[in-house]
Design a protein around this motif. Structure first.
Motif, PDB file in Angstrom:
ATOM      1  N   HIS A   1       0.825  -1.214   0.000  1.00 19.05           N
ATOM      2  CA  HIS A   1       0.000   0.000   0.000  1.00 19.05           C
ATOM      3  C   HIS A   1       0.857   1.262   0.000  1.00 19.05           C
TER       4      HIS A   1
ATOM      5  N   HIS B   1     -10.961   3.126   4.569  1.00 16.18           N
ATOM      6  CA  HIS B   1      -9.600   3.433   4.103  1.00 16.18           C
ATOM      7  C   HIS B   1      -9.570   3.512   2.576  1.00 16.18           C
TER       8      HIS B   1
ATOM      9  N   HIS C   1      -8.990   6.924  -0.266  1.00 19.01           N
ATOM     10  CA  HIS C   1      -8.042   7.011  -1.380  1.00 19.01           C
ATOM     11  C   HIS C   1      -8.724   7.316  -2.705  1.00 19.01           C
TER      12      HIS C   1
ATOM     13  N   HIS D   1      -6.100  11.314   5.963  1.00 19.52           N
ATOM     14  CA  HIS D   1      -5.251  10.144   5.729  1.00 19.52           C
ATOM     15  C   HIS D   1      -3.996  10.500   4.929  1.00 19.52           C
TER      16      HIS D   1
ATOM     17  N   HIS E   1       0.350   9.273   4.421  1.00 23.89           N
ATOM     18  CA  HIS E   1       1.042   8.965   3.165  1.00 23.89           C
ATOM     19  C   HIS E   1       2.029  10.049   2.755  1.00 23.89           C
TER      20      HIS E   1
HETATM   21 ZN   LIG Z   1      -3.757   4.530   2.829  1.00 24.66          ZN
END
Ligand SMILES: [Zn+2]
Ligand SMILES: [Zn+2]
Length: 246
Positions: A99, A162, A166, A189, A193
């Motif tokens: 991921h 989640h 994205h 989130h 990242h």
């Molecule tokens: Zn993620």
């Protein structure tokens, strides 16, 4: 992962072996069967004990507990072990590592690949609750089972939330929930990242992330675990590698 290897919506991700995909399908089926069995026992407990007014509080507590658990499990899978480890390596740790190599890849995962692993990790706990907890005969067992079932449902929803975080253009209801902070949002989130990829691990809603970040909880925990686990490099992952993407 190359562009050619990426799958379109509706199929297993290419890294998932056929055997693990079948296991995920069975895990999802077993999750709902066990959840139904426990729900029936809770329904009988409700007739005996009541306490229906506690439900909103249990929902909130279970949701926040799932968010915290998601953070701890995600932190462990990002920083400890390897995809080569037996059993949990290929089916579990590799998913977290991939991921970070290809964050957008999650939006191409189908329902089974998105939610199968969380069902599988919940199964032993659900089985234990169903077998060992006196749900219909004690108030404590009844309330604990209700909390546990809600917790497992929140864990079940976590990777779906989640995945939505994205998506460039999630369904309008999902976007509405994200804007109101009810589920994990893209902006929230994105902190995880961004380099050095060592904070904001909670991925159900992210409620705990600011507090855990301010208190440097994961940094302290990683240092502690590295000092007590034999054969582990004492340096933090970011000190060793710079980031997950290097
Ligand atoms: Zn993620
Ligand atoms: Zn991560």
């Amino acid at each position: 992962m190359s562009q050619q290897q990426q799958m379109t919506e509706g199929g297993p991700r290419p890294e998932t072996s056929r055997g693990h995909y079948i296991l995920e399908v069975l895990g999802i089926a077993a999750f709902f069967v066990l959840a139904l069995f426990i729900a029936v026992d809770i329904y009988h407990g409700m007739a005996n004990f009541g306490y229906l007014w506690l439900l909103p509080l249990l929902v909130l507590l279970a949701y926040l507990a799932a968010d915290l658990i998601s953070g701890i499990v995600h932190f462990l899978a990002d920083n400890f072990g390897s995809p080569e480890m037996p059993v949990i390596g290929p089916g579990f740790i590799s998913g977290f590592r991939e991921h970070h190599v290809d964050p957008a890849g999650i939006v191409t995962h189908d329902f089974v690949d998105t939610n199968g692993n969380n069902c599988l990790v919940s199964l032993p706990f659900l089985l234990l609750v169903w077998i060992a907890v006196p749900i219909e005969t004690t108030v404590g067992g009844y309330l604990f089972a209700a909390f546990s079932l809600l917790l497992c449902f929140a864990v079940f929803l976590t990777n779906q939330f989640h995945k939505w975080a994205h998506m460039q253009d999630p369904p309008s209801t999902v976007a509405w929930l994200q804007r109101r902070g009810v589920i994990l949002s893209r902006e929230h989130h994105n902190v995880h990242h961004a380099s050095p990829y060592d904070t904001y691990y909670c991925i159900t809603v992210g409620f705990w992330n600011p507090l855990l970040d301010r208190t440097r909880f994961f940094e302290r925990t990683e240092r502690l675990l590295r000092s007590i686990i034999p054969g582990t490099d004492p340096r933090l992952r970011v000190e060793r590698e710079g980031s997950l993407n290097d």
